[in-house]
Design an enzyme around this catalytic site. Sequence first.
Site, mmCIF file in Angstrom:
data_model
loop_
_atom_site.group_PDB
_atom_site.id
_atom_site.type_symbol
_atom_site.label_atom_id
_atom_site.label_comp_id
_atom_site.label_asym_id
_atom_site.label_seq_id
_atom_site.Cartn_x
_atom_site.Cartn_y
_atom_site.Cartn_z
ATOM 1 N N GLY A 136 0.814 -1.216 0.000
ATOM 2 C CA GLY A 136 0.000 0.000 0.000
ATOM 3 C C GLY A 136 0.845 1.263 0.000
ATOM 4 N N CYS A 137 1.928 1.244 0.758
ATOM 5 C CA CYS A 137 2.792 2.425 0.855
ATOM 6 C C CYS A 137 3.531 2.652 -0.458
ATOM 7 C CB CYS A 137 3.760 2.277 2.018
ATOM 8 S SG CYS A 137 2.891 2.110 3.595
ATOM 9 N N THR A 138 3.909 1.577 -1.119
ATOM 10 C CA THR A 138 4.560 1.686 -2.423
ATOM 11 C C THR A 138 3.574 2.263 -3.441
ATOM 12 O OG1 THR A 138 6.076 -0.131 -1.951
ATOM 13 C CG2 THR A 138 5.688 0.381 -4.278
#
Length: 158
Positions: free
Chosen positions: A47-49
């Site tokens: 998700g952060c990527t």
Amino acid sequence: MADSPSALQCQVPEFSAAMTSEQTFQLSHYAGKTIVIYFYPKDNTPGCTTESLAFRDAHASFEKNNAVVFGVSRDSLRSHEGFKAKLGLPFELISDPEEAVCNLFDVMKMKNMYGKQHRGVERSTFVIDGSGKLVKEWRGVKVAGHVDEVLEFVSANQ
């Protein structure tokens, strides 16, 4: 927290923090610019990527709207440098291992993962106007479509 910029239109207190490219973030250095700060749980997670890539892909549009983007997590500068290089991020990442910036923006929350509770960063984004006032916040962000929503807000409020 009395100093927390949790209320819209409040002045964000001056703060500084270590960031990538051997720089130090200082809120006052960006006077006159719109600042977009997004908080994310951890480098190199799906998700952060995805979120960071979306901010990367929209970076030129933010710049056209006099906005600077910063990502913040509790990861080390070394981790941030690798994450930034791997994704080709054109903006700096703020390292906050002591959670000072996270606490200033009140993004540390109890979360559930696989039935266990742990304290972590709630995915959140904040927009600070050129005078240092908090003008918009998104908490509990879902990644899909979020960056477009932030860009739309920034574009409409120039």
